[in-house]
Design a protein around this motif. Structure first.
Motif, PDB file in Angstrom:
ATOM      1  N   LEU A  46       0.819  -1.212   0.000  1.00 43.23           N
ATOM      2  CA  LEU A  46       0.000   0.000   0.000  1.00 43.23           C
ATOM      3  C   LEU A  46       0.860   1.272   0.000  1.00 43.23           C
ATOM      4  O   LEU A  46       0.414   2.315  -0.488  1.00 43.23           O
ATOM      5  N   ASP A  49       1.175   2.821  -3.481  1.00 44.27           N
ATOM      6  CA  ASP A  49      -0.044   3.430  -4.000  1.00 44.27           C
ATOM      7  C   ASP A  49      -0.418   4.703  -3.244  1.00 44.27           C
ATOM      8  O   ASP A  49      -0.919   5.653  -3.843  1.00 44.27           O
ATOM      9  N   LEU A  50      -0.156   4.742  -1.954  1.00 50.04           N
ATOM     10  CA  LEU A  50      -0.445   5.948  -1.177  1.00 50.04           C
ATOM     11  C   LEU A  50       0.453   7.117  -1.563  1.00 50.04           C
ATOM     12  O   LEU A  50       0.054   8.276  -1.441  1.00 50.04           O
ATOM     13  N   LEU A 153      -8.233  -2.196  -2.653  1.00 55.31           N
ATOM     14  CA  LEU A 153      -7.623  -1.252  -1.718  1.00 55.31           C
ATOM     15  C   LEU A 153      -6.484  -0.482  -2.389  1.00 55.31           C
ATOM     16  O   LEU A 153      -6.406   0.750  -2.289  1.00 55.31           O
ATOM     17  N   ALA A 157      -6.526   3.550  -3.196  1.00 57.64           N
ATOM     18  CA  ALA A 157      -5.476   4.343  -2.550  1.00 57.64           C
ATOM     19  C   ALA A 157      -4.685   5.117  -3.607  1.00 57.64           C
ATOM     20  O   ALA A 157      -4.376   6.295  -3.427  1.00 57.64           O
ATOM     21  N   ARG A 158      -4.387   4.461  -4.715  1.00 60.18           N
ATOM     22  CA  ARG A 158      -3.672   5.106  -5.821  1.00 60.18           C
ATOM     23  C   ARG A 158      -4.513   6.237  -6.423  1.00 60.18           C
ATOM     24  O   ARG A 158      -4.012   7.328  -6.672  1.00 60.18           O
ATOM     25  N   SER A 161      -4.514   9.177  -4.030  1.00 59.88           N
ATOM     26  CA  SER A 161      -3.203   9.822  -4.001  1.00 59.88           C
ATOM     27  C   SER A 161      -2.962  10.652  -5.263  1.00 59.88           C
ATOM     28  O   SER A 161      -2.516  11.803  -5.188  1.00 59.88           O
TER      29      SER A 161
END
Length: 184
Positions: A46, A49-50, A153, A157-158, A161
Protein backbone atom coordinates in the motif's frame (compact mmCIF):
# COMPACT_ATOMS: atom_id res chain seq x y z
CA UNK A 1 -2.60 26.16 -27.52
CA UNK A 2 0.81 27.50 -28.48
CA UNK A 3 3.14 25.40 -30.59
CA UNK A 4 6.40 27.18 -29.81
CA UNK A 5 8.53 27.05 -26.72
CA UNK A 6 10.15 30.23 -25.46
CA UNK A 7 13.41 30.17 -23.57
CA UNK A 8 11.48 31.25 -20.47
CA UNK A 9 9.15 28.24 -20.83
CA UNK A 10 12.05 25.83 -21.30
CA UNK A 11 13.77 27.19 -18.19
CA UNK A 12 10.54 27.04 -16.17
CA UNK A 13 9.83 23.47 -17.30
CA UNK A 14 13.37 22.48 -16.34
CA UNK A 15 13.10 24.15 -12.92
CA UNK A 16 9.76 22.47 -12.23
CA UNK A 17 11.24 19.13 -13.28
CA UNK A 18 14.27 19.57 -11.03
CA UNK A 19 12.13 20.53 -8.04
CA UNK A 20 9.83 17.56 -8.69
CA UNK A 21 12.86 15.28 -9.10
CA UNK A 22 13.99 16.31 -5.62
CA UNK A 23 10.46 15.57 -4.35
CA UNK A 24 10.58 12.17 -6.10
CA UNK A 25 13.92 11.41 -4.41
CA UNK A 26 12.59 12.44 -0.97
CA UNK A 27 9.46 10.35 -1.51
CA UNK A 28 11.71 7.30 -1.64
CA UNK A 29 12.52 7.84 2.04
CA UNK A 30 8.83 8.26 2.86
CA UNK A 31 8.11 5.08 0.92
CA UNK A 32 10.69 3.11 2.91
CA UNK A 33 9.34 4.36 6.26
CA UNK A 34 5.70 3.78 5.30
CA UNK A 35 6.44 0.36 3.85
CA UNK A 36 8.24 -0.60 7.05
CA UNK A 37 5.35 0.66 9.19
CA UNK A 38 2.77 -1.23 7.11
CA UNK A 39 4.69 -4.53 6.91
CA UNK A 40 3.48 -6.04 10.23
CA UNK A 41 -0.14 -5.67 9.08
CA UNK A 42 0.62 -7.18 5.68
CA UNK A 43 -0.11 -3.91 3.89
CA UNK A 44 3.41 -2.94 2.78
CA UNK A 45 2.39 -2.81 -0.92
CA UNK A 46 0.00 0.00 0.00
CA UNK A 47 2.96 2.35 0.54
CA UNK A 48 3.56 2.58 -3.22
CA UNK A 49 -0.04 3.43 -4.00
CA UNK A 50 -0.44 5.95 -1.18
CA UNK A 51 2.61 7.87 -2.37
CA UNK A 52 2.27 7.50 -6.14
CA UNK A 53 0.61 10.90 -6.44
CA UNK A 54 3.85 12.50 -5.27
CA UNK A 55 5.84 10.55 -7.87
CA UNK A 56 3.67 11.73 -10.77
CA UNK A 57 3.29 15.41 -9.85
CA UNK A 58 5.64 16.80 -12.49
CA UNK A 59 3.50 15.64 -15.41
CA UNK A 60 0.11 17.14 -14.50
CA UNK A 61 1.76 20.26 -13.11
CA UNK A 62 3.54 20.85 -16.42
CA UNK A 63 0.34 20.09 -18.31
CA UNK A 64 -1.67 22.64 -16.33
CA UNK A 65 1.05 25.27 -16.66
CA UNK A 66 2.15 24.90 -20.28
CA UNK A 67 -1.08 23.58 -21.80
CA UNK A 68 0.66 21.88 -24.71
CA UNK A 69 1.44 18.35 -25.85
CA UNK A 70 4.72 16.95 -24.63
CA UNK A 71 5.09 19.15 -21.56
CA UNK A 72 3.74 16.53 -19.11
CA UNK A 73 5.91 13.80 -20.60
CA UNK A 74 9.07 15.93 -20.62
CA UNK A 75 8.59 17.16 -17.06
CA UNK A 76 8.00 13.67 -15.69
CA UNK A 77 10.97 12.15 -17.49
CA UNK A 78 13.34 14.98 -16.55
CA UNK A 79 12.14 14.74 -12.94
CA UNK A 80 12.79 10.99 -12.97
CA UNK A 81 16.28 11.56 -14.39
CA UNK A 82 16.97 14.04 -11.58
CA UNK A 83 15.76 11.47 -9.04
CA UNK A 84 18.08 8.87 -10.56
CA UNK A 85 21.10 11.20 -10.53
CA UNK A 86 20.42 12.14 -6.90
CA UNK A 87 20.89 8.46 -6.09
CA UNK A 88 17.27 7.33 -5.92
CA UNK A 89 16.94 3.73 -4.83
CA UNK A 90 15.31 2.60 -8.07
CA UNK A 91 18.10 3.82 -10.35
CA UNK A 92 17.26 3.72 -14.04
CA UNK A 93 13.96 2.05 -13.14
CA UNK A 94 12.79 5.49 -12.02
CA UNK A 95 13.35 6.80 -15.54
CA UNK A 96 11.43 3.90 -17.06
CA UNK A 97 8.58 4.58 -14.62
CA UNK A 98 8.83 8.30 -15.45
CA UNK A 99 8.34 7.52 -19.13
CA UNK A 100 5.28 5.39 -18.33
CA UNK A 101 3.86 7.99 -15.92
CA UNK A 102 4.44 10.84 -18.39
CA UNK A 103 2.60 8.93 -21.09
CA UNK A 104 -0.22 8.10 -18.67
CA UNK A 105 -0.76 11.78 -17.87
CA UNK A 106 -0.51 12.79 -21.53
CA UNK A 107 -3.35 10.35 -22.26
CA UNK A 108 -5.59 12.30 -19.88
CA UNK A 109 -4.85 15.58 -21.64
CA UNK A 110 -5.29 13.93 -25.05
CA UNK A 111 -8.71 12.68 -23.93
CA UNK A 112 -9.71 16.32 -23.38
CA UNK A 113 -8.00 17.36 -26.64
CA UNK A 114 -5.76 19.69 -24.61
CA UNK A 115 -8.75 21.99 -24.11
CA UNK A 116 -9.60 21.34 -20.45
CA UNK A 117 -7.09 22.57 -17.93
CA UNK A 118 -9.81 22.86 -15.34
CA UNK A 119 -11.36 20.24 -13.06
CA UNK A 120 -12.36 18.17 -16.09
CA UNK A 121 -8.64 18.00 -16.93
CA UNK A 122 -7.85 17.07 -13.34
CA UNK A 123 -10.38 14.24 -13.51
CA UNK A 124 -9.19 13.00 -16.91
CA UNK A 125 -5.52 12.95 -15.94
CA UNK A 126 -6.30 11.36 -12.58
CA UNK A 127 -8.24 8.54 -14.20
CA UNK A 128 -5.78 7.93 -17.05
CA UNK A 129 -2.76 8.01 -14.76
CA UNK A 130 -4.40 5.75 -12.18
CA UNK A 131 -5.50 3.14 -14.70
CA UNK A 132 -2.31 3.07 -16.78
CA UNK A 133 0.07 3.02 -13.80
CA UNK A 134 -2.03 0.32 -12.12
CA UNK A 135 -1.83 -1.84 -15.24
CA UNK A 136 1.93 -1.17 -15.31
CA UNK A 137 2.27 -2.36 -11.70
CA UNK A 138 0.10 -5.37 -12.47
CA UNK A 139 2.97 -6.65 -14.58
CA UNK A 140 6.04 -4.88 -13.12
CA UNK A 141 5.28 -5.25 -9.42
CA UNK A 142 3.33 -8.51 -9.43
CA UNK A 143 -0.04 -7.07 -8.49
CA UNK A 144 -1.62 -10.05 -10.23
CA UNK A 145 -0.66 -12.14 -7.18
CA UNK A 146 -2.79 -10.09 -4.76
CA UNK A 147 -6.30 -10.92 -3.61
CA UNK A 148 -9.25 -9.05 -5.08
CA UNK A 149 -9.74 -7.15 -1.81
CA UNK A 150 -6.09 -6.05 -1.78
CA UNK A 151 -6.31 -4.97 -5.43
CA UNK A 152 -9.38 -2.86 -4.70
CA UNK A 153 -7.62 -1.25 -1.72
CA UNK A 154 -4.49 -0.55 -3.77
CA UNK A 155 -6.45 0.86 -6.71
CA UNK A 156 -8.50 3.28 -4.61
CA UNK A 157 -5.48 4.34 -2.55
CA UNK A 158 -3.67 5.11 -5.82
CA UNK A 159 -6.68 6.95 -7.23
CA UNK A 160 -6.94 9.10 -4.11
CA UNK A 161 -3.20 9.82 -4.00
CA UNK A 162 -3.07 10.80 -7.66
CA UNK A 163 -6.18 12.93 -7.31
CA UNK A 164 -4.83 14.79 -4.26
CA UNK A 165 -1.20 15.28 -5.30
CA UNK A 166 -1.22 14.99 -9.09
CA UNK A 167 -4.65 16.56 -9.53
CA UNK A 168 -5.71 19.02 -6.85
CA UNK A 169 -2.27 20.09 -5.59
CA UNK A 170 -0.82 20.40 -9.10
CA UNK A 171 -3.84 22.41 -10.26
CA UNK A 172 -3.63 24.72 -7.23
CA UNK A 173 0.10 25.31 -7.76
CA UNK A 174 -0.51 26.07 -11.46
CA UNK A 175 -3.30 28.48 -10.51
CA UNK A 176 -1.04 30.26 -8.00
CA UNK A 177 1.73 30.58 -10.59
CA UNK A 178 -0.75 32.08 -13.06
CA UNK A 179 -2.05 34.57 -10.48
CA UNK A 180 1.49 35.60 -9.57
CA UNK A 181 2.23 36.18 -13.28
CA UNK A 182 5.16 33.77 -13.23
CA UNK A 183 3.51 32.23 -16.28
CA UNK A 184 1.66 34.11 -18.95
Amino acid sequence: MKNTWSLRNIILLTLISIICGIIFFATGFLYNALSLALTPSGLAPLANDLLLGLWIMAAPLAGFIFKRPGAPFLAEVIGAIVEMFLGGQWGVGAVISGIEQGIATEVGFVATKYKHFDWIGVSATTISTTVITFIWDWFKSGYNAYSVNMLILLFFARLLSIFIFGGVLSKLVANMLEKSHVIK
